[in-house]
Design an enzyme around this catalytic site. Structure first.
Site, PDB file in Angstrom:
ATOM      1  N   HIS A 154      38.073  60.368  44.889  1.00 31.25           N
ATOM      2  CA  HIS A 154      37.198  60.964  45.911  1.00 31.25           C
ATOM      3  C   HIS A 154      35.720  60.870  45.500  1.00 31.25           C
ATOM      4  CE1 HIS A 154      40.945  62.824  47.439  1.00 31.25           C
ATOM      5  NE2 HIS A 154      41.177  63.025  46.150  1.00 31.25           N
ATOM      6  N   LYS A 210      11.046  49.314  42.742  1.00 28.56           N
ATOM      7  CA  LYS A 210      12.424  48.976  43.082  1.00 28.56           C
ATOM      8  C   LYS A 210      12.965  47.715  42.415  1.00 28.56           C
ATOM      9  CE  LYS A 210      14.357  50.158  46.574  1.00 28.56           C
ATOM     10  NZ  LYS A 210      14.545  50.742  47.864  1.00 28.56           N
TER      11      LYS A 210
END
Ligand code: ARG
Length: 462
Positions: A160, A287
């Protein structure tokens, strides 16, 4: 009278094909990539016709020579492809007749474009499977190499997307290996089922000449001729099967891609992808984007789409050949190109991934990933599992309260949860103790991972 466009079959026609329809109908713009397979098929067909006494030796020699010349011209880029000649088959046959005259016109004896195209696609697909499997082996080799280096690197295993139990990074990598190994098995399986020769089925019903289908099959390295002429020219299930195996492979690649994308994020920082496989942002200087992994994840869409396109084009087609089947090639080729390129890109990138061992280990500790180990510890001391589960739940709540990990709780704190707890509890509360305890075939213990990596290497070299 001016020359009709439909030279190869214009006998019963009184007018040329409509200009727009000519373009609508043609396939040479995309099926010319099967030119070498078409030539291979024709060489075998002519050889067989010669051996059966259906063509003279002289005709067969001329055909072989002419086809060799055409092959050279295609390789040199000097072959003139013509849309008027519709497809790769008629382009090559027309050129052959230009080159060697009447022998060229005899090549089509006892065959049809229907068995010809079915043969070409099988030959092309067979080669494509072989080269895809080669790329896949390189990727798998890179994954095993990294797994050997990271065999005892601890990271959280997830269910999960929640920290579940500690695993080793090597174990995670070898899970990828297993997925790809089954993909390879599927590709091989598909190759074997596909490797039968349609030649001799002719248009649909076979042919009146005394051909030898076993011989042409053998000349092309097919295991046997297709057993039914109608089936041989009509089904494209082998191409659909490859598309389906490729779709499953793409699905696997997308899962690998997704994990790399997450792990490469500032939030995870589990891995560092090599700069040469990343791009920057035109506006945000900080980035480093995992574009290649994202592209691979994204390309899964077209591979699924191609599979659905091919299943749909085949659906409800009455036997035998229908022109619908000309629509098989673009999706099939796109799938082959896409999947082969994706595997190639990952094979180049994955061996150079840097694992951030510190961040991985910290994440395993932070997530109370050894909670199950504590429960198992209590069970081994005689506590029933359900009760142990409850006790450990409370222990986790205590650790959350104290803002520490389970192994940072004091022995007194732990004993307050259950009197059976002794100081050997810390052996199971550490992430190292946790992974080492899962010491069985297929488990995450470092020495199991080492053995699994060895078995994987043996399989690759086998
Ligand atoms: N271009 C066709 C294809 O891809 C070749 C076979 C055409 N046969 C025919 N009878 N129209 O399927």
């Amino acid at each position: 009278m001016t020359k009709k466009t439909n030279q190869q079959w214009g006998g019963r026609f009184s007018e040329s094909m409509d200009g727009f329809i000519l373009k609508f109908n043609e396939s040479v713009s995309f099926d010319q990539r099967m030119a070498f397979e078409d030539i291979e098929g024709s060489v075998a067909h002519a050889t067989m016709l010669g051996e059966q006494g259906i063509l003279s030796k002289e005709d067969v020699d001329n055909i072989h020579q002419g086809l060799q010349q055409i092959k050279d011209d295609i390789q040199n880029g000097t072959f003139q492809w013509s849309t008027e000649l519709e497809d790769v088959h008629m382009n090559i046959e027309a050129r052959l007749t230009d080159l060697v005259g009447i022998a060229g016109k005899r090549l089509h004896t006892g065959r049809s474009r229907n068995d010809q195209v079915a043969t070409d696609i099988r030959l092309y697909t067979r080669k494509a499977i072989d080269s895809l499997r080669g790329e896949l082996k390189l990727l798998m080799n890179g994954i095993v190499g990294l797994a050997e280096v990271e065999y005892d690197t601890i990271m959280p295993g997830f269910t999960h997307l929640q920290s579940a139990q500690p695993v080793t990074f090597g174990h995670h990598l070898l899970a990828w290996f297993e997925m790809l190994k089954r993909d390879d098995e599927r590709l091989l399986d598909c190759r074997q089922r596909m490797n039968r020769s349609p030649l001799g089925a002719a248009a649909l019903a076979g042919t009146t000449y005394s051909i030898n289908r076993q011989r042409s099959a053998e000349l092309l390295d097919f295991t046997e001729p297709c057993a039914n002429s109608l089936d041989a020219v009509s089904d494209r299930d082998f191409a659909i099967e490859l598309s389906s195996a490729a779709a499953i492979l793409s699905m696997h690649l997308s899962r690998v891609a997704e994990e790399l994308i997450m792990w490469n994020s500032v939030q995870f920082q589990f891995v560092d992808l090599p700069d040469r496989f990343c791009t920057g942002s035109s506006i945000m200087p900080q980035k480093k984007n995992p574009d290649i992994a994202e592209l691979i994840r994204g390309k899964t869409g077209r591979v699924y789409g191609n599979l659905v396109a091919m299943l749909t084009l085949m659906k409800s087609q009455p036997l035998a050949y229908n022109k619908d089947n000309q629509e098989d090639k673009e999706p099939l080729f796109d799938t082959i190109d896409t999947v082969t390129a994706c595997v190639h890109a990952f094979a180049a990138m994955i061996p150079h991934i840097k694992a951030n061992r510190k961040a991985m280990r910290q994440a395993a500790k932070d997530g109370f990933a050894t909670a199950t180990d504590l429960a198992d510890y209590l069970v081994k001391k005689g506590v029933a599992f359900r009760d142990a589960h409850e006790i450990v739940g409370k222990t986790v709540a205590l650790a959350i309260d104290k803002q520490c990990s389970l192994d940072e709780l004091s022995l007194a704190d732990l004993q307050a949860q259950h009197s059976a707890i002794e100081d050997d509890v810390f052996d199971v509360l550490t992430v190292e103790g946790s992974v080492s305890a899962r010491n069985h075939f297929g488990g995450t213990a470092p020495n199991q991972v080492k053995q699994a990596a060895m078995a994987a290497k043996q399989w690759l070299n086998g």
